[in-house]
Design an enzyme around this catalytic site. Structure first.
Site, PDB file in Angstrom:
ATOM      1  N   HIS A  43       0.834  -1.206   0.000  1.00 20.64           N
ATOM      2  CA  HIS A  43       0.000   0.000   0.000  1.00 20.64           C
ATOM      3  C   HIS A  43       0.871   1.259   0.000  1.00 20.64           C
ATOM      4  O   HIS A  43       0.506   2.287   0.584  1.00 20.64           O
ATOM      5  CB  HIS A  43      -0.960   0.011   1.196  1.00 20.64           C
ATOM      6  CG  HIS A  43      -1.711  -1.265   1.375  1.00 20.64           C
ATOM      7  ND1 HIS A  43      -2.621  -1.738   0.463  1.00 20.64           N
ATOM      8  CD2 HIS A  43      -1.658  -2.209   2.361  1.00 20.64           C
ATOM      9  CE1 HIS A  43      -3.114  -2.894   0.870  1.00 20.64           C
ATOM     10  NE2 HIS A  43      -2.539  -3.203   2.018  1.00 20.64           N
ATOM     11  N   SER A  88      13.755  17.398 -20.339  1.00 18.99           N
ATOM     12  CA  SER A  88      12.761  18.466 -20.395  1.00 18.99           C
ATOM     13  C   SER A  88      13.254  19.566 -21.314  1.00 18.99           C
ATOM     14  O   SER A  88      14.449  19.839 -21.401  1.00 18.99           O
ATOM     15  CB  SER A  88      12.512  19.036 -18.996  1.00 18.99           C
ATOM     16  OG  SER A  88      11.777  20.242 -19.049  1.00 18.99           O
TER      17      SER A  88
END
Length: 510
Positions: free
Chosen positions: A154, A277
């Site tokens: 989780h 980027s």
């Protein structure tokens, strides 16, 4: 810049999977000619067509001999997926024997069997890639079998594992998918050669023998019921490739998250010059891991149309056939793209073991709570021990005091363990279970599966080759296509070329 568009901007970072080109028009048309050649040879062998016709048709079954521009133009005019190719092929075969081309077959007999030939090549390429990926996983599992890191459930710290154990999970799934791919072969690699609805009516009593001989020429199996409405073998391939994609997507997600600066535990290779980027020079984006995520989603989504394609009504539905044809080609190409990226990632994967140890220490011992609880449980019972350690752990999680200090001050815990013993019990490096053994075992398993795949590829029975034209044996003179007595075949029936009525076109291929 050529007219072929770039399929994905990261293609330059990975080798070609060797699958996309298999679905080119030329290769698929050649596969259809191969099926027509096998059909003609089989029919000649059983006496359905003259023996010289079978030999001539087989020799002429070469895509280079056909005028593909004519086929494209006629396809647009006739609005039929195969008949223009058959007409052009019959023209190349020549006047004497061209009328025996496609004798007794229906369109899907040829197109589906040809697609199975293409899928066989694609399937081999996928297995070759799986062998490479499994070898890469084997090396990673061996090298990192004892490298401790935080196990997470989780997205929260659970108990410690090793990175090799994480790779072992990947191996177990991928090896199982490999087994599934091998097991479906008998259901997938089969000719569809039963005529219009699968009853062999157009072949007469020799139908089953024609089917068997076609299959033998092509190195394929046969169908118990050669119905055009049965496509579960091809559907199964798409579903198993979807499972391969599911595992690859999970791996991509693991690496994607581990590359986050907040984790910093593992990194896909980033070659010099790779731009992350257009505005942020510092970016080192997980491009290939992101590919795994997006391509995995695309491939898994193909399970639905593949299953939908099973919804033939009555004896055949061309819409369902077309749906599966486009779905399976897309699925196999995606599978190749996924596996090539996974192979590159594994080959250059970088681990930051120091960062893994630092992340293990983030909770200041809380990740070792289960170890302490199990040991304490032997003294006071499992449930009582859970309650004691739980209260201390929650106090540490929301407060400012370290887990170790709170444990030392807890009267129940300190009654059985001193500070040194508590330190030992909550040390994550001492609570790895069978992680190391499992990693080594699965590394060996991955090598064994890869060995099996490679041995199978080396010892595969070669597919019989058809007789081709030789320098000393000229091909038959092709028809110009303008002869009044030229023939066309409508699912096994010889028809004058001029007889192109709308009603006839409706009959073609049904």
């Amino acid at each position: 810049m050529n007219g072929e568009s770039i399929r994905h901007f990261t293609d330059g970072r990975v080798p070609d999977a060797g699958i996309a080109h298999l679905f080119s028009v030329e290769n698929r048309f050649q596969a259809r000619l191969d099926v027509e050649a096998a059909l003609a040879l089989a029919e000649a062998e059983v006496g359905l067509i003259p023996e010289p016709a079978g030999e001539t048709i087989a020799r002429a079954a070469q895509i280079e001999k056909l005028d593909l521009d004519r086929v494209a133009a006629e396809t647009a005019s006739a609005s039929h997926p195969l008949m223009p190719l058959i007409e052009e092929f019959a023209r190349v075969v020549g006047r004497e024997h061209g009328g025996w081309v496609h004798w007794g077959a229906t369109t899907q007999n040829i197109t589906q069997t040809a697609d199975v030939l293409v899928l066989r090549d694609a399937h081999r390429a996928v297995k070759d890639l799986l062998a490479k990926v499994l070898r890469g996983m084997s090396k990673q599992a061996e090298a990192s079998a004892a490298v401790p890191m935080a196990g997470r459930t989780h997205s929260q710290h659970a108990v410690p594992v090793t990175f090799g154990f994480k790779v072992a999970v990947w191996i177990d799934e991928l090896a199982a998918h490999t087994d599934r791919l091998e097991r479906l072969e008998d259901r997938l690699f089969r000719v569809l050669m039963g005529g219009a609805v699968g009853t062999f009516a157009s072949f007469g009593p020799a139908g089953r023998e024609v089917e068997r001989r076609v299959a033998n020429h092509l190195g394929l199996g046969t169908m118990p019921v050669p119905s055009r409405a049965i496509n579960d073998g091809i559907v199964e391939l798409v579903l198993v490739l979807g499972q391969v994609a599911g595992t690859a997507g999970k791996i991509g997600k693991d690496i994607y998250s581990m590359m986050q600066p907040e984790f910093g535990e593992a990194f896909e290779p980033i070659p010099e010059g790779t731009v992350g980027s257009s505005t942020m020079p510092h970016k080192r984006n997980p491009q290939l891991a992101l590919d795994l995520l997006s391509m995995s989603a695309q491939l898994r989504a193909l399970a639905a149309p593949a299953l939908e394609s099973m919804q033939h009504d009555h004896e055949a539905n061309g819409g369902m056939t077309d749906l599966l044809e486009s779905t399976v080609s897309r699925a196999t190409v995606l599978a190749g793209d996924i596996l090539t990226r996974l192979d590159v990632i594994l080959d250059g994967l970088e681990l930051d073991e120091q960062r893994m140890r630092a992340n293990l220490a983030l909770s200041e011992g809380l990740i070792g709570s289960e170890s302490l609880m199990m040991e304490l449980g032997e003294r006071i019972g499992r449930q009582k021990a859970h309650e004691v350690v739980y209260e201390v752990a929650q106090e540490s999680a929301v407060g400012d005091e370290q887990f170790l200090d709170l444990l030392v001050r807890n009267t129940t815990v300190s009654a059985y363990f001193d500070r040194a013993e508590i330190c030992r019990l909550i040390d994550p490096r001492a609570y790895l279970g069978e992680s190391i053994t499992i990693a080594h075992d699965m590394a060996q398993h991955a090598r064994a599966v890869a060995d099996r795949l490679e041995f199978s590829a080396r010892t595969a029975k070669p597919v019989p080759l058809f007789v081709r034209d030789t320098a000393d044996e000229p091909a038959a003179e092709p028809s110009t296509g303008d002869d009044v007595d030229a023939v066309r075949l409508v699912d096994g029936t010889r028809v004058a070329a001029a007889a192109r009525t709308p009603e006839e076109l409706l009959l073609v291929g049904l």
